[in-house]
Design a protein around this motif. Sequence first.
Motif, PDB file in Angstrom:
ATOM      1  N   SER A  64      40.612  39.288  47.341  1.00 27.23           N
ATOM      2  CA  SER A  64      39.868  40.376  46.699  1.00 27.23           C
ATOM      3  C   SER A  64      38.389  40.054  46.551  1.00 27.23           C
ATOM      4  O   SER A  64      37.597  40.927  46.227  1.00 27.23           O
ATOM      5  CB  SER A  64      40.449  40.654  45.303  1.00 27.23           C
ATOM      6  N   LYS A  65      38.035  38.815  46.793  1.00 22.39           N
ATOM      7  CA  LYS A  65      36.646  38.390  46.606  1.00 22.39           C
ATOM      8  C   LYS A  65      35.720  39.207  47.502  1.00 22.39           C
ATOM      9  O   LYS A  65      35.981  39.382  48.689  1.00 22.39           O
ATOM     10  CB  LYS A  65      36.527  36.902  46.945  1.00 22.39           C
ATOM     11  N   GLY A  66      34.665  39.740  46.906  1.00 19.56           N
ATOM     12  CA  GLY A  66      33.747  40.593  47.645  1.00 19.56           C
ATOM     13  C   GLY A  66      34.155  42.052  47.665  1.00 19.56           C
ATOM     14  O   GLY A  66      33.411  42.895  48.153  1.00 19.56           O
ATOM     15  N   ARG A  67      35.342  42.371  47.127  1.00 23.25           N
ATOM     16  CA  ARG A  67      35.834  43.747  47.092  1.00 23.25           C
ATOM     17  C   ARG A  67      35.685  44.304  45.680  1.00 23.25           C
ATOM     18  O   ARG A  67      35.470  43.569  44.711  1.00 23.25           O
ATOM     19  CB  ARG A  67      37.314  43.792  47.502  1.00 23.25           C
ATOM     20  N   GLU A  68      35.833  45.639  45.552  1.00 26.20           N
ATOM     21  CA  GLU A  68      35.823  46.289  44.248  1.00 26.20           C
ATOM     22  C   GLU A  68      36.606  47.586  44.338  1.00 26.20           C
ATOM     23  O   GLU A  68      36.732  48.181  45.420  1.00 26.20           O
ATOM     24  CB  GLU A  68      34.387  46.558  43.775  1.00 26.20           C
ATOM     25  N   TRP A  69      37.156  48.005  43.197  1.00 28.06           N
ATOM     26  CA  TRP A  69      37.933  49.239  43.112  1.00 28.06           C
ATOM     27  C   TRP A  69      37.611  49.929  41.786  1.00 28.06           C
ATOM     28  O   TRP A  69      37.190  49.265  40.824  1.00 28.06           O
ATOM     29  CB  TRP A  69      39.430  48.948  43.166  1.00 28.06           C
ATOM     30  N   PRO A  70      37.827  51.249  41.682  1.00 26.61           N
ATOM     31  CA  PRO A  70      37.584  51.919  40.398  1.00 26.61           C
ATOM     32  C   PRO A  70      38.427  51.339  39.261  1.00 26.61           C
ATOM     33  O   PRO A  70      37.910  51.031  38.187  1.00 26.61           O
ATOM     34  CB  PRO A  70      37.942  53.381  40.697  1.00 26.61           C
ATOM     35  N   THR A  71      39.740  51.234  39.477  1.00 24.86           N
ATOM     36  CA  THR A  71      40.617  50.704  38.429  1.00 24.86           C
ATOM     37  C   THR A  71      41.455  49.560  39.001  1.00 24.86           C
ATOM     38  O   THR A  71      41.924  49.628  40.140  1.00 24.86           O
ATOM     39  CB  THR A  71      41.551  51.789  37.868  1.00 24.86           C
TER      40      THR A  71
END
Length: 513
Positions: free
Chosen positions: A409-416
Motif C-alpha cells: 500500500s506504500k505510495g497509495r491512498e484511498w478515501p476510506t
Amino acid sequence: MIEAKRSGAHLALQAGAGTGKTTVLVMAARSDRRRGMYLAYNRPVVDDAARKFPSNVPCLTGHGLAMRTTGRQYSARLNTPREPSWKIGERLGIPPTMQVRLGPRLLTHKTISYSVLQTVKRFCHSADDEIHYRHVPTLKGLPDDYRPDLARIVLPYARRAWKDLQNPERGAVRFEPDHYLKIWALTTPTIPADFLLLDEAQDTNPVLEQVFLAQRSHAQLIMVGDSAQAIYGWRGARDVMTGFDGTQLHLTQSFRFGPALATEANRWLAIVESPLRLKGSPAIDTSVGPVDNPDAVLCRSNAGAIREVLALLADGRRVAMVGGGEALEKLARAAGELKAGHRTGHPELVLFTTWDELYEYATTDPSGTDLLPLVEIIEDHGVDVVLQAVRSLYPEHDAQVVISTAHKSKGREWPTVRIAADFELRPGNKASETETDEGGNPLPDIDLGEARLAYVAVTRARQRLDLGGLSWINNFPQFAVQAGDHPGPAPVHSSPWDRLGPPTDRRLPADSA
C-alpha cells in the motif's frame, strides 16, 4: 529546498506521508540546468518520475544504471527460464539425497538449495565485498540457536554459486538483475552527474547506498524519504537518511488528510522516535472511526489478506487485490502441498515437512502467528476455496473494495481505509508485566518494525480511517489521542469475517463459483 539545493550542500529531506515530496523534487530538479540523475529502487516509482522530471534529469533504478555497463556483459545469461532452486542446487553439488537434522527441523536438499540462493541474494543487496555468515537467511520455524549450523552447511555452496555467477557466458546458477547490480557496485563506479536525487531513501539497499555515497566528491547528494516508513529491513534495505552527513530538511504539512488523522499518525511517529510530526490540512475533513464499507482494507500479511478476501466475497462485495492474487495463490498451493503430504519450496513454508508441523508452529509459536489465518482457513475450508476466491478477484477499477498488504500500500491512498484484524496485538507488542511509566501505566513493548508498518497503514486514508486491528494502541494511555484532537478513540470495528458464522456455514457468493 530549492535554496538549499542552490547552496551546493548535501541534503537529506525527511518527507512525511502525503507531504508532496515528488512535487518538491521536481521543482528542485527544474531549478537549474546542471546534469542530474534521479534514482529509486522500484521500477513503478521511476516510471512515474520519468513523466515529471525535466530532460536534464534522467530517471533510473539502480539496476537500470548498472545495466548500461556491467549488465550488458552478462546478456547471454539473462532471461533464462525460471526453475526450482533444488535443480540449481544439484548443479552446485547438493545431492538429492542430502538431509540434515537441525534441532526440531529436518532440512532436505530443497531447503538447503533455497538457503544457498537466498544467501547469495542477501549478499547482493549488501555493501559487503564477500559472502559472510550474516548473509545466511533466517528460516521461519528454525530456532536462532541453529543458524550457525545452517551457515556451516550453506556458505561453501553460496560462495561456489557466487564464483559461478562471475562467468558472463554460462553457468549453473540462473543469472538475475541483482547479480549484475552487485558486480557493477564492486567496480566502485562513477556516476556522471552534477547532482543525484535518491528517492525512497529510507528503503535503499546497502549496495545502492554504497554507490550513491561514493559520488560525494564530485556530485551534490540529495536524498528524500521518510525514516518512519522504513519497512523493508527484511529485504536487506537500510534507512540511509539517519546519520547522513548533510543538511537535514523536513516536510511536515500533509496534503492527503486532515488534522484528526495527522494526530493518529503522530502517535506512531512518537513510538518510532521519528523527528517528524505531521500537520493535517485544515481544508480536508478526515475522521477516525468505524467504516462499514471501506474502499481499501490493509493487511499485515498475505495470510491475513486471504482471510479478508474470503470474508468480503462472502459479504457479496467485488474484491480486488493490489498486485493481483498471484502471491495468495502460491501460498495457498504451497499449503495444499503440505496438506497432501508433500514438502513445498515456498519461502514461507519451505522448512516444514508436514502439515502437522506447520499447524503446531502457527498455533503455538509466537513467531508463527502471521501464518495462523492461513492455517485456520485451510483447516476449515480447504485449498480449493482459497483458489476459487483468488479466481474471483476483480480488476481494481471495477472493484468495490481493494485488499492490500501494508507493504504494497506504500505510495497509495484511498478515501476510506480499514486496518485488518491481523494487525492485532502481537507477542512483541504487549504491555510489560513489571515496568510502568510515571503514572503507573504498563510500558508497551512495541516492535519498531511493526510500528513503522502501522504508520504506513494509517496514513493511506484521505477521508476516514477505521483503526480496526490497530485499536489495541488505545489500551496504552501514554499513546492516547488528546481530547479535542479527533472525536475520541476509534472502537474496534468488526471484520466481515466475524459476521460469517461457523466455519461450516461459510460460503462464497454463488456468482464466484
